[in-house]
Scaffold this motif. Structure first.
Motif, mmCIF file in Angstrom:
data_model
loop_
_atom_site.group_PDB
_atom_site.id
_atom_site.type_symbol
_atom_site.label_atom_id
_atom_site.label_comp_id
_atom_site.label_asym_id
_atom_site.label_seq_id
_atom_site.Cartn_x
_atom_site.Cartn_y
_atom_site.Cartn_z
ATOM 1 N N PHE A 180 34.616 17.114 77.051
ATOM 2 C CA PHE A 180 33.977 16.385 78.152
ATOM 3 C C PHE A 180 33.261 15.125 77.682
ATOM 4 C CE2 PHE A 180 34.569 20.455 80.214
ATOM 5 C CZ PHE A 180 34.816 20.101 81.534
ATOM 6 N N ASN A 227 28.125 12.118 72.616
ATOM 7 C CA ASN A 227 29.346 11.534 72.059
ATOM 8 C C ASN A 227 29.349 11.445 70.530
ATOM 9 O OD1 ASN A 227 30.390 11.004 74.668
ATOM 10 N ND2 ASN A 227 29.197 9.105 74.788
ATOM 11 N N HIS A 228 28.198 11.086 69.960
ATOM 12 C CA HIS A 228 28.198 10.775 68.530
ATOM 13 C C HIS A 228 28.344 11.995 67.619
ATOM 14 C CE1 HIS A 228 23.934 11.592 69.291
ATOM 15 N NE2 HIS A 228 23.858 11.920 68.023
ATOM 16 N N SER A 239 32.972 11.267 75.834
ATOM 17 C CA SER A 239 33.766 10.040 75.897
ATOM 18 C C SER A 239 34.433 9.753 74.559
ATOM 19 C CB SER A 239 32.876 8.842 76.261
ATOM 20 O OG SER A 239 32.351 9.006 77.551
ATOM 21 N N ALA A 240 34.059 10.512 73.543
ATOM 22 C CA ALA A 240 34.602 10.268 72.211
ATOM 23 C C ALA A 240 36.037 10.757 72.114
ATOM 24 C CB ALA A 240 33.744 10.959 71.168
ATOM 25 N N LYS A 241 36.852 9.980 71.380
ATOM 26 C CA LYS A 241 38.210 10.396 71.056
ATOM 27 C C LYS A 241 38.102 11.279 69.829
ATOM 28 C CE LYS A 241 42.817 9.946 70.542
ATOM 29 N NZ LYS A 241 42.889 11.040 69.552
ATOM 30 N N VAL A 254 43.855 19.555 72.640
ATOM 31 C CA VAL A 254 42.645 18.873 73.104
ATOM 32 C C VAL A 254 42.848 18.415 74.539
ATOM 33 C CG1 VAL A 254 41.055 16.948 72.756
ATOM 34 C CG2 VAL A 254 42.083 18.077 70.781
ATOM 35 N N ASN A 278 39.758 13.457 66.740
ATOM 36 C CA ASN A 278 40.974 13.585 65.946
ATOM 37 C C ASN A 278 40.995 14.925 65.228
ATOM 38 O OD1 ASN A 278 42.206 10.901 66.355
ATOM 39 N ND2 ASN A 278 40.273 10.214 65.441
ATOM 40 N N ASN A 288 41.166 16.345 77.285
ATOM 41 C CA ASN A 288 40.083 15.407 77.586
ATOM 42 C C ASN A 288 39.807 15.355 79.084
ATOM 43 O OD1 ASN A 288 39.643 14.299 74.868
ATOM 44 N ND2 ASN A 288 41.720 13.505 75.097
#
Lengths: 217, 217
Positions: free
Chosen positions: B183, B162-163, B185-187, B196, B189, B198
Motif C-alpha cells: 500500500f 514509504n522510506h 508509494s514505494a516501488k 507483489v 524490488n 501494488n
DNA sequence: TAGATTGTTAATCGATTAACAATC
DNA sequence: TAGATTGTTAATCGATTAACAATC
C-alpha cells in the motif's frame, strides 16, 4: 479557449497511463532530493520496471519536452506532472461514512498528498459526530445539505456501508457533487455525467489471492 | 495432480476478469437473499453495466456451467466464485505498519470479507505496541521473526511509511512470505517469484481528478 | 562527429465486443 | 416447437512494444 495550463497536454490520456503518473511523480521527487537535474526515460524505466518507450509516451501527455542525449528536466517534469494531475491545486472533497476506511482516509490525507483536501466528513452515528480525525470534523449527515449550499465542492468520497451507498450517492449528486470516489462494494447508478471512480479493496485481494494460489500449485 | 477444486477452472484468468469477480460475488449474494435460484448473464450484465458476453466469459473461468434459456444456478455460482477466489478458506496474513491505513485494514477485515485473516500486526512505535484493533494485536516489529518461524503465513500487508517499505519487504520475504500487498508509494524490488500487489491510493486519485478536470473544461 | 535518447509511426499483443452455432 | 441464453470462434479495439528517423 480558457486553457490556463503551462504545458500543452494531451486531451485524453489512457487510464493505465494515468495510474502510472503518480509513480513517476513519487520517484522524481526522490531523485530531485538527491540533486539530479536531468533524468532520461530509460533511467526512470529501469527503476520502475517499465519499458522506456512506455515512459516516453506516458510523460508526453504532460506536454513536457525532453532533450535527446540528456532526458527531461527533473524540476520541470515534477511540476508538469503535478499540474496535469491537479495535485498542486486544492481539490475540495466531502467524505460520507466515518467508519474504519473513512477515518483512515481522513488521517491519511494529512501525510500522503493525494491532491485532495477533505473539508468535512459526515456520519449518522451519534458517537462519531463532533469528533475530529486528521484535523477534519465529523458532522451530522443532515448538515451536508446546508454546507454544500455555501461551498462548491465537486468531489464526494463514499465510505459508507454498502446498503446505503446508492442513497448517499444520490444525495451527494443533489448537493452538486460531480465526481464520486466509491469505496463500497455496491454498484451505484447515477446520471452519466457524474464521474464514478470505484476502488474496491476486494478486487485487489482477489488478484493477490489468485496469483498466490496459481503459483503454489 | 493434487487439484482439490470442485470445478474445472481456467488456469490463467486475465487480471481485468479477476478484478470483476468480487463484484459478481457481491451482487449474487444480494440476489440469493431475494430467493433468486437462477440468474442469466444478461441479467447480471444489466445490473453491473457489463457486456453479457463479458459476463459469460468471466464466469467461465470458475468452471461453472450454465443452462441455455435458464442461466446459472445462483448458489452454485456463489460457491464456485468463492472457491476460485479463495475467499472461502482462511488466507492468513501479517500486517506491518499499524498507522492510519494499517489500522483501517485491521478494523475493516472484521466486516468485509476480503478472504484474508490478519493474524497479527507489527509496528516499531512503542505507543501502538500492545494495542488491539479489530481483534488483532499489535506486536513489536522484532517479534515478526519469532512468530513467522512457528506459523506458515504467506501473505504480508505493507502499510509502513514509504522510506522503510523496501527494507520491511525484504524482512517479510526472509520470514517466508510469498506475496506482498503493498500500500506504500514505494516501488519494491524483490526476487521475481515473490508476488507483489501494488495498491496505490494516489493512482485512483489521479484518475478521478483528471477525469473531473477533463469534464469541466 | 558519434551516439544516446527523444518522439513518432508501425507491429504486436491481449482484452472486449460481435457473430453465430448449439441447446435446453 | 420456438426462442432466449450459453459457449465458442472471429473481429475489433486499445494499449504495449518495437522500429527508426530526428536531434542534441
Amino acid at each position: 479557449m480558457n486553457e490556463k495550463r503551462k504545458y500543452k497536454t494531451k486531451s485524453h490520456a489512457p487510464e493505465p497511463t494515468l495510474k502510472r503518473l503518480p509513480g513517476y511523480l513519487y520517484f522524481l521527487e526522490q531523485v530531485k532530493e538527491e540533486g539530479v537535474l536531468n533524468i532520461s526515460a530509460p533511467t526512470i524505466g529501469k527503476e520502475l520496471d517499465l519499458d522506456p518507450t512506455q515512459v516516453v509516451k506516458d510523460l508526453a501527455v504532460t506536454g513536457v519536452k525532453g532533450k535527446p542525449r540528456v532526458g527531461y528536466n527533473t524540476y520541470e517534469l515534477i511540476h508538469a506532472l503535478e499540474d496535469f494531475l491537479g495535485f498542486n491545486k486544492v481539490n475540495e472533497a466531502f467524505l460520507v461514512g466515518a467508519g474504519n476506511l473513512g477515518s483512515a482516509l481522513m488521517a491519511y490525507q494529512e501525510h500522503q498528498s493525494l491532491g485532495l483536501k477533505i473539508l468535512a466528513a459526515f456520519d449518522v452515528d451519534e458517537a462519531k459526530i463532533g469528533q475530529t480525525i486528521g484535523g477534519i470534523h465529523i458532522l451530522e449527515y443532515n448538515k451536508l445539505f446546508h454546507l454544500s449550499g455555501r461551498l462548491n465542492v465537486k468531489i464526494g468520497i463514499l465510505t459508507t456501508p454498502n446498503h446505503v451507498a446508492q442513497e448517499v450517492a444520490e444525495d451527494l449528486v443533489n448537493c452538486g457533487i460531480k465526481a464520486i470516489w466509491n469505496f463500497t462494494s455496491a454498484k451505484i447508478n447515477l446520471p452519466k455525467e457524474i464521474i464514478v471512480q470505484n476502488t474496491s479493496m476486494s478486487s485487489y485481494a482477489a488478484v493477490l489471492l489468485r496469483r498466490l494460489n496459481d503459483a503454489s500449485l
